[in-house]
Write a protein that holds these residues in place. Sequence first.
Motif, PDB file in Angstrom:
ATOM      1  N   GLU A  11       2.167   6.272  -7.111  1.00  0.00           N
ATOM      2  CA  GLU A  11       1.086   7.075  -7.709  1.00  0.00           C
ATOM      3  C   GLU A  11       1.345   8.575  -7.584  1.00  0.00           C
ATOM      4  N   ASP A  70       0.833  -1.207   0.000  1.00  0.00           N
ATOM      5  CA  ASP A  70       0.000   0.000   0.000  1.00  0.00           C
ATOM      6  C   ASP A  70       0.867   1.256   0.000  1.00  0.00           C
ATOM      7  N   ILE A 106      -2.645   6.082   5.518  1.00  0.00           N
ATOM      8  CA  ILE A 106      -2.145   4.703   5.541  1.00  0.00           C
ATOM      9  C   ILE A 106      -1.599   4.319   6.913  1.00  0.00           C
ATOM     10  N   SER A 119       2.545   1.586  -3.432  1.00  0.00           N
ATOM     11  CA  SER A 119       1.560   2.015  -4.424  1.00  0.00           C
ATOM     12  C   SER A 119       1.257   3.508  -4.301  1.00  0.00           C
ATOM     13  N   ALA A 120       1.058   3.983  -3.085  1.00  0.00           N
ATOM     14  CA  ALA A 120       0.771   5.400  -2.867  1.00  0.00           C
ATOM     15  C   ALA A 120       1.949   6.271  -3.291  1.00  0.00           C
ATOM     16  N   ARG A 151      -1.443  11.514   2.389  1.00  0.00           N
ATOM     17  CA  ARG A 151      -1.680  10.119   2.003  1.00  0.00           C
ATOM     18  C   ARG A 151      -1.072   9.152   3.014  1.00  0.00           C
TER      19      ARG A 151
END
Length: 140
Positions: free
Chosen positions: A27, A20, A97, A23-24, A93
């Motif tokens: 991105e 996770d 998380i 991925s963040a 973000r």
Amino acid sequence: MPLITVSYSTSRQSPSLKADIASAVSELTATILHKDPKVTAIVVTSVGADDWFAGGKSLAEQKLASYWIDIHVSEGTNTKDEKATYLAAMFTRMAEILGPLHPETYLHVDEVKGDAYGFGGLTQERRYIAGKLDVSLKAA
């Protein structure tokens, strides 16, 4: 083609936490700094909350999370505004998380000269020149 290292500490646990985070980071790096995710490398490392100290106390004592993100990019490829937006967006973000973040949470955009940085055995400067030659040859 950035190389990004992420060290983090949180009490939250999940089997997909590292994925996770990666991925963040990928991105936001693509959308804000315009870096191609196909050539972005990310190393994610967990640090125990008892082993991470901020303001003289462990994160475990403070019941807070934190991260250190170090991203290497070629010098001059991003504006001050892009870097500021990236830092703020990443903080938001990562709080989603990891949970509430200690204010002493860091991100460093390390801009390196194109002749001193690269991947696959080629510097970024050589890739740039080769790209310009390809365009010149195609235009001819």
